[in-house]
Design a protein around this motif. Structure first.
Motif, PDB file in Angstrom:
ATOM      1  N   ARG A 296      37.103  -0.315   3.269  1.00 19.04           N
ATOM      2  CA  ARG A 296      36.947  -1.741   3.081  1.00 19.04           C
ATOM      3  C   ARG A 296      35.525  -2.054   2.618  1.00 19.04           C
ATOM      4  O   ARG A 296      34.563  -1.468   3.111  1.00 19.04           O
ATOM      5  CB  ARG A 296      37.250  -2.470   4.394  1.00 19.04           C
ATOM      6  CG  ARG A 296      37.209  -3.986   4.308  1.00 19.04           C
ATOM      7  CD  ARG A 296      37.580  -4.589   5.652  1.00 19.04           C
ATOM      8  NE  ARG A 296      36.643  -4.193   6.689  1.00 19.04           N
ATOM      9  CZ  ARG A 296      36.930  -4.180   7.987  1.00 19.04           C
ATOM     10  NH1 ARG A 296      38.141  -4.522   8.401  1.00 19.04           N
ATOM     11  NH2 ARG A 296      36.004  -3.821   8.868  1.00 19.04           N
ATOM     12  N   GLU A 297      35.394  -2.963   1.662  1.00 18.60           N
ATOM     13  CA  GLU A 297      34.089  -3.319   1.155  1.00 18.60           C
ATOM     14  C   GLU A 297      33.878  -4.831   1.199  1.00 18.60           C
ATOM     15  O   GLU A 297      34.818  -5.620   1.073  1.00 18.60           O
ATOM     16  CB  GLU A 297      33.881  -2.815  -0.279  1.00 18.60           C
ATOM     17  CG  GLU A 297      34.783  -3.467  -1.319  1.00 18.60           C
ATOM     18  CD  GLU A 297      34.415  -3.084  -2.737  1.00 18.60           C
ATOM     19  OE1 GLU A 297      33.264  -2.667  -2.980  1.00 18.60           O
ATOM     20  OE2 GLU A 297      35.290  -3.200  -3.627  1.00 18.60           O
ATOM     21  N   PHE A 298      32.642  -5.204   1.368  1.00 11.20           N
ATOM     22  CA  PHE A 298      32.248  -6.602   1.365  1.00 11.20           C
ATOM     23  C   PHE A 298      32.345  -7.179  -0.037  1.00 11.20           C
ATOM     24  O   PHE A 298      32.002  -6.517  -1.017  1.00 11.20           O
ATOM     25  CB  PHE A 298      30.815  -6.726   1.890  1.00 11.20           C
ATOM     26  CG  PHE A 298      30.197  -8.071   1.675  1.00 11.20           C
ATOM     27  CD1 PHE A 298      30.488  -9.128   2.514  1.00 11.20           C
ATOM     28  CD2 PHE A 298      29.322  -8.287   0.627  1.00 11.20           C
ATOM     29  CE1 PHE A 298      29.915 -10.369   2.323  1.00 11.20           C
ATOM     30  CE2 PHE A 298      28.737  -9.518   0.426  1.00 11.20           C
ATOM     31  CZ  PHE A 298      29.041 -10.564   1.283  1.00 11.20           C
ATOM     32  N   VAL A 299      32.798  -8.422  -0.137  1.00  7.66           N
ATOM     33  CA  VAL A 299      32.909  -9.105  -1.418  1.00  7.66           C
ATOM     34  C   VAL A 299      31.960 -10.300  -1.492  1.00  7.66           C
ATOM     35  O   VAL A 299      31.142 -10.400  -2.405  1.00  7.66           O
ATOM     36  CB  VAL A 299      34.348  -9.570  -1.691  1.00  7.66           C
ATOM     37  CG1 VAL A 299      34.417 -10.371  -2.994  1.00  7.66           C
ATOM     38  CG2 VAL A 299      35.289  -8.376  -1.749  1.00  7.66           C
ATOM     39  N   ALA A 300      32.070 -11.212  -0.535  1.00 10.81           N
ATOM     40  CA  ALA A 300      31.270 -12.432  -0.566  1.00 10.81           C
ATOM     41  C   ALA A 300      31.239 -13.050   0.821  1.00 10.81           C
ATOM     42  O   ALA A 300      32.122 -12.805   1.647  1.00 10.81           O
ATOM     43  CB  ALA A 300      31.837 -13.439  -1.576  1.00 10.81           C
ATOM     44  N   ALA A 301      30.229 -13.882   1.078  1.00 14.88           N
ATOM     45  CA  ALA A 301      30.124 -14.556   2.361  1.00 14.88           C
ATOM     46  C   ALA A 301      29.490 -15.921   2.194  1.00 14.88           C
ATOM     47  O   ALA A 301      28.712 -16.152   1.267  1.00 14.88           O
ATOM     48  CB  ALA A 301      29.310 -13.715   3.348  1.00 14.88           C
TER      49      ALA A 301
END
Length: 119
Positions: free
Chosen positions: A45-50
């Motif tokens: 799993r990877e971070f996309v946006a916050a």
């Protein structure tokens, strides 16, 4: 606890657009920092946006910056991910996640919505 439900995924051609939505239940949505993550088969799993609780964008991963936009509407208890100029490499299950301000980990997760980009 906060329940998150993603929607808006689907099949699109490369160069197309999709808008993902994440509906939150509970009374504390306005105090929760929200993020989007994605996971492709066989990959981590990877971070996309916050985005923070007041609507300020925290950041984007380099691969989506300039193409994706994260936003939220606290009155609707909803966070969005507008995805433009989609590429086949964007294909993944996209997850909405939340964490309380002042906490390190994302404690709340949705079930995910599939995004498939064809070439």
């Amino acid at each position: 606890q906060v329940q998150l439900v993603e929607s808006g995924g689907g099949l699109v051609q490369a160069g197309g657009s999709l808008r993902l939505s994440c509906a939150a239940s509970g009374r504390t949505f306005s105090s929760i920092n929200m993020g989007w993550f994605r996971q492709a088969p066989g990959k981590e799993r990877e971070f996309v946006a916050a985005i923070n609780w007041s609507g300020g964008v925290i950041g984007y991963t380099d691969s989506v910056r300039g193409r994706f936009t994260i936003s939220r509407d606290n009155a609707k208890n909803t966070v969005y991910l507008e995805m433009n100029s989609l590429k086949p490499e964007d294909t993944a299950v996209y997850y909405c996640a939340g964490r309380l301000s002042g906490y390190t980990n994302y404690a709340y997760w949705g079930q995910g919505t599939q995004v498939t980009v064809s070439s």
